[in-house]
Scaffold this motif. Structure first.
Motif, PDB file in Angstrom:
ATOM      1  N   ASN A  31       9.532  -4.632   3.555  1.00 18.43           N
ATOM      2  CA  ASN A  31       7.926  -4.452   3.397  1.00 18.43           C
ATOM      3  C   ASN A  31       6.865  -5.228   3.580  1.00 18.43           C
ATOM      4  O   ASN A  31       6.113  -5.476   3.250  1.00 18.43           O
ATOM      5  CB  ASN A  31       7.530  -4.081   1.833  1.00 18.43           C
ATOM      6  CG  ASN A  31       8.567  -3.516   0.899  1.00 18.43           C
ATOM      7  OD1 ASN A  31       9.057  -2.596   1.479  1.00 18.43           O
ATOM      8  ND2 ASN A  31       9.266  -3.493   0.026  1.00 18.43           N
ATOM      9  N   PRO A  49      12.021 -11.817  -4.701  1.00 14.95           N
ATOM     10  CA  PRO A  49      12.728 -10.628  -6.047  1.00 14.95           C
ATOM     11  C   PRO A  49      14.158  -9.577  -5.861  1.00 14.95           C
ATOM     12  O   PRO A  49      14.691  -9.559  -5.273  1.00 14.95           O
ATOM     13  CB  PRO A  49      11.037  -9.503  -5.464  1.00 14.95           C
ATOM     14  CG  PRO A  49      10.444  -9.522  -4.618  1.00 14.95           C
ATOM     15  CD  PRO A  49      11.064 -11.290  -3.866  1.00 14.95           C
ATOM     16  N   LYS A  50      14.122 -10.239  -7.449  1.00 13.08           N
ATOM     17  CA  LYS A  50      15.668 -10.215  -7.748  1.00 13.08           C
ATOM     18  C   LYS A  50      16.125  -8.535  -7.260  1.00 13.08           C
ATOM     19  O   LYS A  50      17.120  -9.151  -6.427  1.00 13.08           O
ATOM     20  CB  LYS A  50      15.358  -9.561  -9.070  1.00 13.08           C
ATOM     21  CG  LYS A  50      17.297  -9.618  -9.734  1.00 13.08           C
ATOM     22  CD  LYS A  50      17.639  -9.444 -10.997  1.00 13.08           C
ATOM     23  CE  LYS A  50      18.910  -9.281 -11.917  1.00 13.08           C
ATOM     24  NZ  LYS A  50      19.003  -9.309 -12.688  1.00 13.08           N
ATOM     25  N   LYS A  51      15.466  -7.416  -7.343  1.00 13.49           N
ATOM     26  CA  LYS A  51      15.529  -6.077  -6.839  1.00 13.49           C
ATOM     27  C   LYS A  51      16.257  -5.914  -5.468  1.00 13.49           C
ATOM     28  O   LYS A  51      16.935  -5.612  -4.354  1.00 13.49           O
ATOM     29  CB  LYS A  51      14.521  -4.941  -6.681  1.00 13.49           C
ATOM     30  CG  LYS A  51      15.151  -4.040  -6.529  1.00 13.49           C
ATOM     31  CD  LYS A  51      13.578  -2.740  -6.777  1.00 13.49           C
ATOM     32  CE  LYS A  51      14.850  -1.296  -6.785  1.00 13.49           C
ATOM     33  NZ  LYS A  51      13.737  -0.644  -7.953  1.00 13.49           N
ATOM     34  N   GLU A  52      14.924  -6.901  -4.456  1.00 10.95           N
ATOM     35  CA  GLU A  52      15.203  -7.155  -2.673  1.00 10.95           C
ATOM     36  C   GLU A  52      16.579  -8.115  -2.597  1.00 10.95           C
ATOM     37  O   GLU A  52      17.416  -7.833  -1.477  1.00 10.95           O
ATOM     38  CB  GLU A  52      14.169  -7.614  -1.777  1.00 10.95           C
ATOM     39  CG  GLU A  52      13.003  -6.466  -1.671  1.00 10.95           C
ATOM     40  CD  GLU A  52      11.879  -6.337  -3.513  1.00 10.95           C
ATOM     41  OE1 GLU A  52      12.196  -6.998  -4.062  1.00 10.95           O
ATOM     42  OE2 GLU A  52      11.101  -6.033  -2.487  1.00 10.95           O
ATOM     43  N   LYS A  53      16.797  -9.345  -3.210  1.00 13.05           N
ATOM     44  CA  LYS A  53      17.673  -9.842  -2.756  1.00 13.05           C
ATOM     45  C   LYS A  53      19.364  -9.356  -3.590  1.00 13.05           C
ATOM     46  O   LYS A  53      20.317  -9.012  -2.764  1.00 13.05           O
ATOM     47  CB  LYS A  53      17.429 -11.175  -4.276  1.00 13.05           C
ATOM     48  CG  LYS A  53      18.809 -11.916  -3.608  1.00 13.05           C
ATOM     49  CD  LYS A  53      17.814 -13.379  -4.143  1.00 13.05           C
ATOM     50  CE  LYS A  53      19.353 -14.475  -3.986  1.00 13.05           C
ATOM     51  NZ  LYS A  53      18.509 -16.065  -4.511  1.00 13.05           N
ATOM     52  N   GLU A  54      18.896  -8.511  -4.150  1.00 15.35           N
ATOM     53  CA  GLU A  54      20.407  -7.335  -4.895  1.00 15.35           C
ATOM     54  C   GLU A  54      20.684  -6.413  -3.385  1.00 15.35           C
ATOM     55  O   GLU A  54      21.750  -6.552  -3.060  1.00 15.35           O
ATOM     56  CB  GLU A  54      19.837  -7.121  -6.231  1.00 15.35           C
ATOM     57  CG  GLU A  54      20.696  -7.765  -7.705  1.00 15.35           C
ATOM     58  CD  GLU A  54      19.745  -6.977  -8.841  1.00 15.35           C
ATOM     59  OE1 GLU A  54      19.343  -5.732  -8.217  1.00 15.35           O
ATOM     60  OE2 GLU A  54      20.396  -7.422  -9.202  1.00 15.35           O
ATOM     61  N   ARG A  55      19.404  -5.623  -2.945  1.00 15.08           N
ATOM     62  CA  ARG A  55      19.701  -5.239  -1.979  1.00 15.08           C
ATOM     63  C   ARG A  55      20.382  -5.693  -1.035  1.00 15.08           C
ATOM     64  O   ARG A  55      20.967  -5.056   0.040  1.00 15.08           O
ATOM     65  CB  ARG A  55      18.761  -4.242  -1.935  1.00 15.08           C
ATOM     66  CG  ARG A  55      18.260  -3.056  -0.906  1.00 15.08           C
ATOM     67  CD  ARG A  55      16.950  -2.311  -0.789  1.00 15.08           C
ATOM     68  NE  ARG A  55      16.995  -1.641   0.222  1.00 15.08           N
ATOM     69  CZ  ARG A  55      15.366  -1.862   0.901  1.00 15.08           C
ATOM     70  NH1 ARG A  55      14.591  -2.608   0.532  1.00 15.08           N
ATOM     71  NH2 ARG A  55      15.510  -1.043   2.087  1.00 15.08           N
TER      72      ARG A  55
END
Length: 182
Positions: A31, A49-55
């Motif tokens: 982003n 951020p956790k979500k971006e890291k997991e993705r």
């Protein structure tokens, strides 16, 4: 006299057919926020951020890496001729680990592997090239760098006094750019 050949990985010796996250599209993926620490730190030390890291982790772990069809033979030929071989690559540590697990016999031909995420320096910083020169006790004039990106691979190498050759894998094989060395 050339004693060593430094190679880039992505787009030079190997590639990832479906890798969705590259340095070039990283801004879009995150982003608009570029954090080059992804290429110079271990993944678990990166603050995302956790979500971006997991993705990102999912995409990197599921990329399909491959060697170009001529890479293995050419590298073995160069090794048998006595050249010292070095791999210098800007690579996420997840990808570096996958490469090492997928291609262990291929990578054994190299005298030194330098992944940006492991050494904390990324191309075009000349320090990553200097690190390789120092570890193998080489002078720049004794080395040729083979890579597919002028700003990251060719310009810094030439700026240090190395020889360098650009490869376009859409049009060329390794033998085309190595010519007199094989």
């Amino acid at each position: 006299m050339i004693k060593a050949i430094f190679f880039d990985w992505m787009g030079t010796l190997g590639n990832s057919d479906d890798m969705m996250v590259t340095k070039d599209n990283f801004l879009e993926f995150m982003n608009g926020e570029l954090d080059e620490s992804l290429l110079t730190k271990k993944f678990e030390r990166i603050h995302l951020p956790k979500k971006e890291k997991e993705r990102l982790s999912f995409q990197l772990k599921n990329s399909k890496h491959r060697l170009y069809s001529d890479s293995e033979k050419i590298i073995k030929d160069l090794k048998s001729k006595g050249y010292r071989l070095v791999l210098i690559s800007n690579m996420y540590d997840i990808s570096a680990n996958r490469i090492q697990n997928l291609f262990p016999s291929f990578l054994k031909n190299f005298d030194l592997l330098l992944f940006s995420s492991e050494v904390g320096i990324m191309k075009p910083n000349k320090e990553i090239f200097k690190l390789a020169l120092d570890k193998l006790n080489l002078r720049p004039a004794e080395v040729i760098m083979i890579g597919n990106k002028e700003p990251e691979d060719i310009f810094p190498a030439v700026g240090m006094g190395m020889n360098a050759r650009l490869i376009n894998r859409n049009k060329e094989k390794l033998k085309d750019v190595l010519g007199d060395l094989i």
